[in-house]
Design a protein around this motif. Structure first.
Motif, short mmCIF file in Angstrom:
data_model
loop_
_atom_site.label_atom_id
_atom_site.label_comp_id
_atom_site.label_asym_id
_atom_site.label_seq_id
_atom_site.Cartn_x
_atom_site.Cartn_y
_atom_site.Cartn_z
N THR A 191 22.86 39.41 39.49
CA THR A 191 22.27 39.12 40.81
C THR A 191 22.53 40.27 41.78
OG1 THR A 191 22.52 36.73 40.53
CG2 THR A 191 22.31 37.54 42.79
N MET A 192 23.77 40.78 41.76
CA MET A 192 24.11 41.89 42.63
C MET A 192 23.34 43.15 42.27
SD MET A 192 25.89 41.00 45.07
CE MET A 192 26.03 42.69 45.65
N LYS A 193 23.17 43.41 41.00
CA LYS A 193 22.41 44.59 40.58
C LYS A 193 20.96 44.49 41.06
CE LYS A 193 22.97 45.89 36.25
NZ LYS A 193 23.18 45.74 34.80
N GLN A 194 20.38 43.30 40.92
CA GLN A 194 19.00 43.11 41.37
C GLN A 194 18.88 43.30 42.88
OE1 GLN A 194 17.58 39.30 39.96
NE2 GLN A 194 18.23 39.72 37.85
N LEU A 195 19.87 42.75 43.62
CA LEU A 195 19.84 42.88 45.08
C LEU A 195 19.96 44.34 45.51
CD1 LEU A 195 19.92 41.51 47.89
CD2 LEU A 195 22.41 41.44 47.67
N LEU A 196 20.87 45.06 44.89
CA LEU A 196 21.10 46.45 45.28
C LEU A 196 19.93 47.36 44.88
CD1 LEU A 196 24.91 46.73 44.39
CD2 LEU A 196 23.89 46.58 46.67
N ARG A 197 19.26 47.00 43.80
CA ARG A 197 18.06 47.77 43.41
C ARG A 197 16.93 47.53 44.40
NH1 ARG A 197 18.79 45.79 37.86
NH2 ARG A 197 19.78 47.39 36.56
N SER A 198 16.77 46.25 44.79
CA SER A 198 15.64 45.90 45.66
C SER A 198 15.89 46.26 47.12
CB SER A 198 15.34 44.40 45.54
OG SER A 198 16.43 43.62 46.02
N ARG A 199 17.16 46.39 47.50
CA ARG A 199 17.50 46.69 48.89
C ARG A 199 18.45 47.89 48.93
NH1 ARG A 199 16.55 42.36 52.38
NH2 ARG A 199 16.97 43.94 53.99
N PRO A 200 17.92 49.08 48.66
CA PRO A 200 18.78 50.28 48.61
C PRO A 200 19.43 50.62 49.94
CG PRO A 200 16.46 50.89 48.54
CD PRO A 200 16.51 49.40 48.38
N GLU A 201 18.95 50.00 51.04
CA GLU A 201 19.55 50.28 52.35
C GLU A 201 20.88 49.56 52.57
OE1 GLU A 201 16.58 46.85 53.18
OE2 GLU A 201 16.92 48.45 51.70
N ILE A 202 21.24 48.65 51.67
CA ILE A 202 22.52 47.95 51.81
C ILE A 202 23.66 48.96 51.75
CG2 ILE A 202 24.13 46.34 50.68
CD1 ILE A 202 21.69 44.72 49.76
#
Length: 337
Positions: A231-242
């Motif tokens: 889940t974290m990998k998907q989130l960080l891929r989709s939201r690189p501005e994090i």
């Protein structure tokens, strides 16, 4: 030297057995002078209490139950250490029950304990629990309960917690002041009051610093470790501005570390991470993890003191006995401050 029993000790002192027993247990009903006289002679005559006889007389099991949701979290092992210390001081045994975050398992344990196997219960509820009928059954049978950390607000009993809202605010504020503008929050469970309060602190800090709260950055982390990592990998891929992560529990921080490593994101250069955690090895991680550390040992001691005070005085536990302790922000290299 042959030891005397309680009856013989009472005869020597010309006191009732009840008075001697209460004096030996430091009961508030007995004056200090009498307590000292009883304890002095008990030592001289080599008196040794018989816990089994005492239990039978009082119809007590001399055992308490401790119900926890998991054992992998260092917080709970430290809480148990605090509970054990107070239990030993009161000549009680401790039975540990593990729910593994399961509501049905929690129900089964509660029904088992409702038979009177324990004199009282210290409890932190499972993340799946939303219905509290099984806990109300325990209180209806006059089995005292003290909640710690994860509490049930529907029961009017004592709760020992930490300042979760303020700590959630402090964690988010720390990331903002470290330069983060897009902060993800990893929520332990939307069912738990601690999860809600930590999230509310996160939202309030964003608001106070003029940052819009994006609901898509609040991620529920009540899955397995492998699922949380994905889940974290998907989130960080989709939201690189994090550029910041606030994890509400340590296992979610570990999933974040693993996800960042697999995506070649450097901590703290690309992403800064802070987490609620009582990990002994937090300072040994690479990089060392910045934490909000709860006073877990003190939580266990204080919860146990409330319970044993009730058992000793045979008085019901009141919600007014609840305590809120303070957590501590420990800055390390994962936030580079």
């Amino acid at each position: 030297m042959k030891s005397v029993n309680l009856k013989e000790l009472a005869q020597e002192l010309n006191l009732s057995i009840s008075t001697v027993s209460k004096a030996l247990r430091d009961n508030y009903e007995i004056g200090q002078e009498t307590k000292e006289r009883v304890k002095k002679l008990a030592q001289e005559l080599n008196y040794e209490p018989n816990p089994y006889a005492s239990s039978l007389r009082r119809k007590k099991s001399k055992t308490i139950g401790v119900i926890i949701p998991e054992v992998s979290n260092n917080f709970f092992s430290q809480v148990i250490n605090g509970i054990e210390e107070v239990a030993r001081e009161n000549d009680y045994h401790v039975l540990i029950y593990l729910t593994n975050e399961s509501y049905s398992r929690e129900q089964t344990i509660s029904h088992h304990l409702a038979s009177g196997r324990v004199d009282g219960i210290l409890m932190s509820i499972a993340s799946e629990t939303q219905d509290y009928a099984h806990l109300k059954e325990l209180t209806s049978k006059n089995i005292p309960i003290v909640f710690f950390d994860r509490v049930c607000d529907e029961l009017a009993t004592a709760k020992v917690t930490t300042n979760d809202f303020q700590s959630g605010y402090m964690a988010t504020q720390h990331l903002i002041e470290a330069g983060c503008q897009c902060i993800a929050h990893l929520l332990i469970s939307s069912n738990l009051s601690i999860g809600q309060k930590r999230m509310q602190g996160y939202v309030k800090a964003l608001e106070d610093y003029g940052i819009t709260c994006d609901a898509s950055l609040i991620v529920n982390g009540d899955k397995t470790d492998a699922e949380n990592r994905e889940t974290m990998k998907q989130l960080l891929r989709s939201r690189p501005e994090i550029d910041g992560i606030f994890a509400s529990v340590e296992r979610l921080a570990m999933s974040s570390y693993e996800a960042c490593k697999e995506l070649n994101l450097a901590i703290p250069e690309n992403i800064k991470i802070i987490s609620f955690s009582n990990l002994y090895v937090a300072s040994l991680l690479d990089p060392a993890l910045t934490t909000i550390t709860q006073p877990a040992y003190a939580i266990g001691k204080e919860a146990a003191k409330i319970l044993f005070n009730s058992l000793d005085k045979n008085k019901p536990i009141s919600a007014t006995q609840s305590l809120e302790l303070s957590s501590e922000l420990i800055k390390r290299k994962s936030t580079a401050v």
